[in-house]
Design an enzyme around this catalytic site. Sequence first.
Site, mmCIF file in Angstrom:
data_model
loop_
_atom_site.group_PDB
_atom_site.id
_atom_site.type_symbol
_atom_site.label_atom_id
_atom_site.label_comp_id
_atom_site.label_asym_id
_atom_site.label_seq_id
_atom_site.Cartn_x
_atom_site.Cartn_y
_atom_site.Cartn_z
ATOM 1 C CB ILE A 4 27.345 70.938 65.065
ATOM 2 C CG1 ILE A 4 27.001 69.524 64.647
ATOM 3 C CG2 ILE A 4 26.610 71.945 64.215
ATOM 4 C CD1 ILE A 4 25.575 69.171 65.039
ATOM 5 C CB ALA A 8 38.191 60.554 69.666
ATOM 6 C CD GLU A 9 35.556 56.718 65.280
ATOM 7 O OE1 GLU A 9 36.382 56.112 64.594
ATOM 8 O OE2 GLU A 9 34.451 56.256 65.561
ATOM 9 C CB ILE A 12 29.132 65.959 63.910
ATOM 10 C CG1 ILE A 12 29.637 64.723 64.665
ATOM 11 C CG2 ILE A 12 27.628 65.930 63.724
ATOM 12 C CD1 ILE A 12 29.132 63.415 64.163
ATOM 13 C CE LYS A 21 17.795 73.791 60.560
ATOM 14 N NZ LYS A 21 17.515 74.259 61.924
ATOM 15 C CG ASP A 114 30.787 54.947 73.419
ATOM 16 O OD1 ASP A 114 30.967 54.987 74.659
ATOM 17 O OD2 ASP A 114 31.209 55.832 72.654
HETATM 18 N N1 LIG Z 1 21.792 62.718 64.281
HETATM 19 C C1 LIG Z 1 22.268 63.695 65.037
HETATM 20 N N2 LIG Z 1 21.497 64.781 65.331
HETATM 21 C C2 LIG Z 1 21.972 65.782 66.104
HETATM 22 N N3 LIG Z 1 23.212 65.810 66.635
HETATM 23 C C3 LIG Z 1 24.024 64.771 66.377
HETATM 24 C C4 LIG Z 1 23.613 63.660 65.577
HETATM 25 N N4 LIG Z 1 24.630 62.779 65.490
HETATM 26 C C5 LIG Z 1 25.630 63.319 66.217
HETATM 27 N N5 LIG Z 1 25.291 64.500 66.765
HETATM 28 C C6 LIG Z 1 26.107 65.393 67.613
HETATM 29 O O1 LIG Z 1 27.490 65.154 67.380
HETATM 30 C C7 LIG Z 1 28.126 64.625 68.544
HETATM 31 C C8 LIG Z 1 29.145 63.550 68.157
HETATM 32 O O2 LIG Z 1 28.508 62.516 67.425
HETATM 33 P P1 LIG Z 1 28.793 60.967 67.717
HETATM 34 O O3 LIG Z 1 28.088 60.171 66.674
HETATM 35 O O4 LIG Z 1 28.485 60.678 69.144
HETATM 36 O O5 LIG Z 1 30.349 60.860 67.418
HETATM 37 P P2 LIG Z 1 31.638 60.612 68.335
HETATM 38 O O6 LIG Z 1 32.118 59.261 67.937
HETATM 39 O O7 LIG Z 1 32.564 61.713 67.954
HETATM 40 O O8 LIG Z 1 31.202 60.677 69.777
HETATM 41 C C9 LIG Z 1 26.996 64.101 69.389
HETATM 42 O O9 LIG Z 1 27.324 64.100 70.769
HETATM 43 C C10 LIG Z 1 25.876 65.089 69.071
HETATM 44 O O10 LIG Z 1 26.052 66.284 69.801
HETATM 45 MG MG LIG Z 2 29.517 60.038 70.847
#
Ligand SMILES: Nc1ncnc2c1ncn2[C@@H]1O[C@H](COP(=O)(O)OP(=O)(O)O)[C@@H](O)[C@H]1O
Ligand SMILES: [Mg+2]
Length: 204
Positions: A4, A8-9, A12, A21, A114
């Site tokens: 989904i 960058a790193e 998900i 879920k 962040d």
């Molecule tokens: N627990 C969660 N529930 C729903 N969506 C999530 C969750 N964790 C991450 N996401 C989705 O994935 C995206 C990227 O996750 P994030 O942890 O912010 O990683 P990154 O370091 O790539 O920014 C988030 O902006 C969100 O849309």
């Molecule tokens: Mg993020």
Amino acid sequence: MKLIAKGAEAEIYLVEYWDCKAIMKVRMPKPYRHPKIDLYIREERTRNEARTMLRALEGGVSVPKLYDADFSNMKIIMEFIEGKPLYEVLKKEYLREAGSLLAMLHNVNVAHWDYTTANILVKDNKLYIIDFGLARYTEDDMEKAIDIHLMIRSFLSVHPGKDEWVRAFWEGYSKYGDANKMRELVKQIELMGRYVRERRKTVW
Ligand SMILES: Nc1ncnc2c1ncn2[C@@H]1O[C@H](COP(=O)(O)OP(=O)(O)O)[C@@H](O)[C@H]1O
Ligand SMILES: [Mg+2]
């Protein structure tokens, strides 16, 4: 398993975990890094994310529940928050809540590093902080002030002049934290930024 988001790193995925879920966050190798350093960085950030999320949960901060972590495969499995990022639904009340949540996080000595409107999800009017990959355990107020500075920048850059939102954020922060002390530190950070910009002007 459905991808989904791809940052960058990390990648998900939406997965099933014991019939629920869930979100699986996997840190992928970076081809430009030396393989040993790459492993070290990915493992460190994954451990860090799990550790600081747990600390936040213990402190009563609203974050997704941590279901599982696998440090040999750089994976974390957590609660799926079926909501929207804060920047899509931004309003004053949410910023007040974002301030309160941050103060609670700081009270358990975690600085997020962040803290932007992209790293807060909103579901049924409730906010959840995500993305703890850079978060750190710290007792240093200056590191905590950087979180405040970053959040204010992150919404003012899109909505300039929204002073009432800034005030709401501080009001929220003052519910659990020492807003007056932090305000002084945020002022110092802003002055440092200005100083650097001025110097750049004279050099270039
Ligand atoms: N627990 C969660 N529930 C729903 N969506 C999530 C969750 N964790 C991450 N996401 C989705 O994935 C995206 C990227 O996750 P994030 O942890 O912010 O990683 P990154 O370091 O790539 O920014 C988030 O902006 C969100 O849309
Ligand atoms: Mg993020």
